[in-house]
Motif scaffolding. Structure first.
Motif, PDB file in Angstrom:
ATOM      1  N   SER A 187      30.359  10.172  85.278  1.00 45.65           N
ATOM      2  CA  SER A 187      30.771   8.780  85.052  1.00 45.65           C
ATOM      3  C   SER A 187      31.138   8.099  86.361  1.00 45.65           C
ATOM      4  O   SER A 187      30.806   6.918  86.576  1.00 45.65           O
ATOM      5  N   ALA A 246      29.111   4.941  88.065  1.00 48.97           N
ATOM      6  CA  ALA A 246      29.798   3.720  88.500  1.00 48.97           C
ATOM      7  C   ALA A 246      29.464   3.389  89.949  1.00 48.97           C
ATOM      8  O   ALA A 246      29.382   2.210  90.316  1.00 48.97           O
ATOM      9  N   ASP A 247      29.275   4.426  90.771  1.00 50.38           N
ATOM     10  CA  ASP A 247      29.047   4.206  92.198  1.00 50.38           C
ATOM     11  C   ASP A 247      27.583   3.945  92.561  1.00 50.38           C
ATOM     12  O   ASP A 247      27.301   3.127  93.431  1.00 50.38           O
ATOM     13  N   HIS A 249      38.978   1.354  91.103  1.00 53.13           N
ATOM     14  CA  HIS A 249      38.832   1.797  89.715  1.00 53.13           C
ATOM     15  C   HIS A 249      40.205   1.828  89.047  1.00 53.13           C
ATOM     16  O   HIS A 249      40.728   2.885  88.689  1.00 53.13           O
ATOM     17  N   TYR A 272      36.081   4.608  84.601  1.00 49.44           N
ATOM     18  CA  TYR A 272      35.081   4.465  85.663  1.00 49.44           C
ATOM     19  C   TYR A 272      33.909   3.582  85.201  1.00 49.44           C
ATOM     20  O   TYR A 272      33.411   2.737  85.941  1.00 49.44           O
ATOM     21  N   LEU A 273      33.489   3.796  83.971  1.00 47.80           N
ATOM     22  CA  LEU A 273      32.284   3.102  83.477  1.00 47.80           C
ATOM     23  C   LEU A 273      32.483   1.611  83.272  1.00 47.80           C
ATOM     24  O   LEU A 273      31.552   0.834  83.451  1.00 47.80           O
ATOM     25  N   GLY A 295      34.240  -0.234  85.066  1.00 45.97           N
ATOM     26  CA  GLY A 295      34.194  -0.839  86.392  1.00 45.97           C
ATOM     27  C   GLY A 295      35.322  -1.764  86.752  1.00 45.97           C
ATOM     28  O   GLY A 295      35.154  -2.686  87.563  1.00 45.97           O
TER      29      GLY A 295
END
Length: 309
Positions: free
Chosen positions: A44, A48-49, A253, A305-306, A308
């Motif tokens: 995850s 995100a990155d 985050h 994380y997802l 954002g």
């Protein structure tokens, strides 16, 4: 002198030796969350990155499969060698084990260990396409410590260190690396946080078994610390996971840092129940709560994380 190995001759009528149910119980499906959570967090954060376009679904699936198969392999190894040592006797407080109950023979379990070890290697080998040949060495270390944990290192009080490394740093950082080609400081912090949280499962397990481990000469961290400090270590490990993971806020985050606070309330509730029960088989309920909380932690961090934020 080696402790005599005893077999519980009172077979569970609901479990037919060698049946599918027997193998499912031996695989310990409830423990698979411990293998899934680190990979889930690593993937995850990587998603995100690097973004959806660069995210490699095949590599992600291979990471998940490798982790799950290695967990089953570790469970089989633990079942077999603890039975050989005589640790899974009639005084065991935890869930019953397949070899000790006679559901699966020693020979069958050894064959299963060979099969799952080979299968994990087959599944993990294609990852060299995405990360390089050096991953073969990482895979070999995972297999090696899978055996050394049960046969040697857990008796020396090193189980918690291995959890931090092989259920935190290695899986989170490796899955992140396979997607991004690098390991960031944030990924490293997330891996350490994950390791602390997953160690709570080992700590409550060893807290429940403290008396039996002393008899067997298994010097776990809880045996070294004593019951009171063992409970404190359980509480501290969960808190440390949230604190270390909270540093994600400095990398943008914020959600991944704040959402796990909900886990902390659940963890504290499990700790209070642990203190109230104190000892005995009733602590298996705390073990169940800890496994649930650990999975919730993984979901909260991953979701953070997802989204954002």
């Amino acid at each position: 002198m080696m402790k005599a190995v005893t077999i519980n001759m009172m077979k569970d009528n609901t479990v037919i030796p060698g049946s599918l149910k027997a193998w499912l119980l031996a695989a310990r499906p409830k423990t698979l969350t411990g293998a899934a959570v680190p990979v889930m967090i690593g993937l995850s954060l990587a998603y995100a990155d690097v973004g959806a376009a660069a995210f490699n679904v095949v590599a992600a699936m291979l990471c998940v499969l490798f982790a799950l198969i290695m967990q089953v392999d570790a469970n089989f190894v633990n079942d077999y060698f603890d039975f050989i040592r005589g640790n899974d006797d009639k005084e065991r407080l935890g869930p019953r084990r397949a070899c000790a109950e006679g559901w699966i023979t020693q020979k069958q379990m050894m064959r299963a260990i060979i099969v799952t070890t080979v299968l994990a290697c087959v599944v993990g080998l294609p990852l060299i396409i995405y990360g390089g040949w050096w991953l073969i060495g990482v895979g070999m270390l995972c297999v090696l410590f899978c055996f050394l944990y049960t046969t040697k290192l857990s008796y020396l009080g090193l189980g918690d260190v291995l959890v931090l490394v092989f259920f935190g740093i290695v899986p989170v950082c490796l899955t992140y690396y396979l997607q991004s080609g690098t390991v960031t400081l944030e990924a490293l912090l997330a891996s350490v946080a994950c390791g602390f949280v997953i160690d709570t499962l080992l700590l409550v397990n060893n807290y429940r078994d403290i008396d039996g481990d002393r008899r067997a000469g298994k010097i776990t961290l809880v045996v070294r610390l004593g019951a009171r400090m063992g409970r404190a270590a359980y509480l501290a490990a969960g808190a440390a996971g949230v604190i270390v993971g909270g540093l994600s806020a400095f990398y943008g985050h914020t959600s991944a840092a704040l959402l796990p606070l909900a886990y902390l309330t659940l963890h504290y509730s499990a700790y209070r129940k642990m203190v109230a029960i104190n000892k005995g088989k009733a602590l298996n309920s705390v073990l169940g709560l800890t496994a649930r909380n650990m999975f919730i932690y993984g979901l909260l961090v991953s979701f953070g994380y997802l989204i954002g934020l």
